[in-house]
Design a protein around this motif. Structure first.
Motif, short mmCIF file in Angstrom:
data_model
loop_
_atom_site.label_atom_id
_atom_site.label_comp_id
_atom_site.label_asym_id
_atom_site.label_seq_id
_atom_site.Cartn_x
_atom_site.Cartn_y
_atom_site.Cartn_z
N LYS A 146 66.91 54.48 72.29
CA LYS A 146 67.29 53.20 71.86
C LYS A 146 67.71 52.25 72.51
N ILE A 147 68.85 52.32 73.03
CA ILE A 147 70.49 51.80 73.77
C ILE A 147 69.69 50.55 74.95
N LEU A 148 69.07 51.76 75.67
CA LEU A 148 68.79 50.75 76.73
C LEU A 148 66.92 50.21 76.71
N ALA A 185 74.23 40.03 78.84
CA ALA A 185 75.62 40.61 78.85
C ALA A 185 75.37 42.13 78.29
N ALA A 186 73.98 42.00 77.76
CA ALA A 186 73.39 42.81 76.98
C ALA A 186 73.09 43.89 77.37
N LEU A 187 72.78 44.19 79.04
CA LEU A 187 72.53 45.34 79.50
C LEU A 187 74.08 45.99 80.37
N PHE A 188 75.07 44.96 80.20
CA PHE A 188 76.77 45.48 80.60
C PHE A 188 77.02 46.33 79.62
N ALA A 189 76.61 45.21 78.31
CA ALA A 189 77.18 47.12 76.94
C ALA A 189 76.18 47.98 77.28
#
Length: 337
Positions: A146-148, A185-189
């Motif tokens: 879900k996160i990725l 920033a979404a992928l860093f997070a």
């Protein structure tokens, strides 16, 4: 034009070396997964993917996954494949971005699309996205998936949003921050957050690490957008002024446009719409950015978000991992200077 950058801990030269040292053994395993999963009987796929993957990038995002896992004391191996998945997502977006931007240089090397053509770059990017999702499924965690997967969708939304804002000088700072929060920033997070999942920590830890990654990612992109006007191709690994010539509305432009005279604004309208975006105009843009403190204030915002990232780490135990992650923030802000 130049800018003075003040790291979060003045008086020292920040480095990514502590994070690299902390994650060195784990990154060997991650690199093994990357090399294994980029293979295909279709020869062009590993050839093109390898051109970018072996192109000198620091693999910061997968290192963040490993570094955050170390921060939590995780001693398993699940995060190796997930870190490789993160790198595949990142590499796929780079391949697609270079096609959209018609880029000719990345990390100081000719881009894959310039060598192999746009269709091949897009399709190999799709292949790497697919490999990333295979690795997620193999991990077996719906939470990780879900996160990725959500991060992948948000990145795409951010890239489309940037495309719609291109050449639009009325873009606001809030809109700009929404775009970079999504596309960068979404992928860093996500890379940081999944470490808390594999370490079986609670939602509080997940949220904290996601926040650290998000703030770091925003700071990272702010610096990128600033140095497009104050650095050179050797330092950046891309052609200086690319954002200017492409009509990308970044924070330095937004600030300079808002603070300029009507004549200055007409210059920015002409430059960003492509009516006047040559070398002479790039020089003029640099002058206006300096006069309005646009680059300096962009860097001040980068330091603000960097400090927020460091503050988040204060909730975790002190030690080598926290120190390395802290210095990574400082490095991200000061890296071009």
């Amino acid at each position: 034009m130049s800018a003075t950058i003040h790291p979060l801990r003045p008086g020292r030269e920040p480095s990514i070396a502590p994070l690299m040292s902390l994650t060195a053994l784990g990154m060997n395993a991650v690199n093994h997964v990357i090399l294994d999963r980029m293979q295909s009987p279709v020869v062009l796929i590993p050839e093109l993917a390898g051109h970018l993957i072996a192109g000198g990038g620091k693999r910061l995002r997968p290192m963040l996954t490993l570094g955050c896992a170390a921060l939590l004391g995780y001693e398993g191996t699940r995060h190796y494949r997930l870190a490789a998945s993160v790198e595949f997502i990142h590499t796929a977006t780079l391949l697609h971005d270079d096609v959209v931007d018609a880029s000719g240089l990345r990390r100081g090397k000719v881009t894959a699309n310039a060598l192999y053509g746009n269709p091949a770059s897009i399709l190999v990017g799709d292949f790497l996205f697919s490999r990333a999702f295979e690795l997620m499924v193999e991990d077996g965690s719906l939470r990780v998936l879900k996160i990725l997967s959500r991060a992948s969708a948000v990145i795409a939304e951010g890239e489309v949003a940037q495309l719609t804002a291109q050449r639009d000088v009325t873009t606001t700072e809030d809109r700009y921050l929404e775009i970079i929060s999504a596309k960068t920033a979404a992928l860093f997070a996500a890379a940081c957050q999944i470490a808390a999942v594999v370490a079986e920590r609670d939602e509080k830890a997940e949220t904290a690490l996601a926040s650290y990654g998000r703030y770091l990612g925003i700071a990272f992109q702010l610096v990128d957008d600033a140095i497009d006007y104050v650095s050179d191709a050797k330092t950046m690994g891309k052609n200086a002024g690319d954002d200017f010539r492409d009509g990308k509305i970044t924070l330095p432009v937004i600030l300079a446009y808002a603070r300029g005279s009507e004549a200055d604004r007409e210059f920015w309208r002409a430059a960003m719409t492509g009516r006047a975006a040559g070398d002479a105009e790039l020089t003029r843009a640099g002058e206006l950015l300096q006069q309005t403190n646009a680059v300096a204030d962009t860097m001040a915002r980068a330091r603000h978000y960097g400090q927020r990232a460091v503050d988040v780490l204060g909730g975790f135990a002190n030690g080598p991992a926290r120190a390395a992650l802290t210095e990574t923030v400082e490095f991200a802000i000061a890296r071009a200077y």
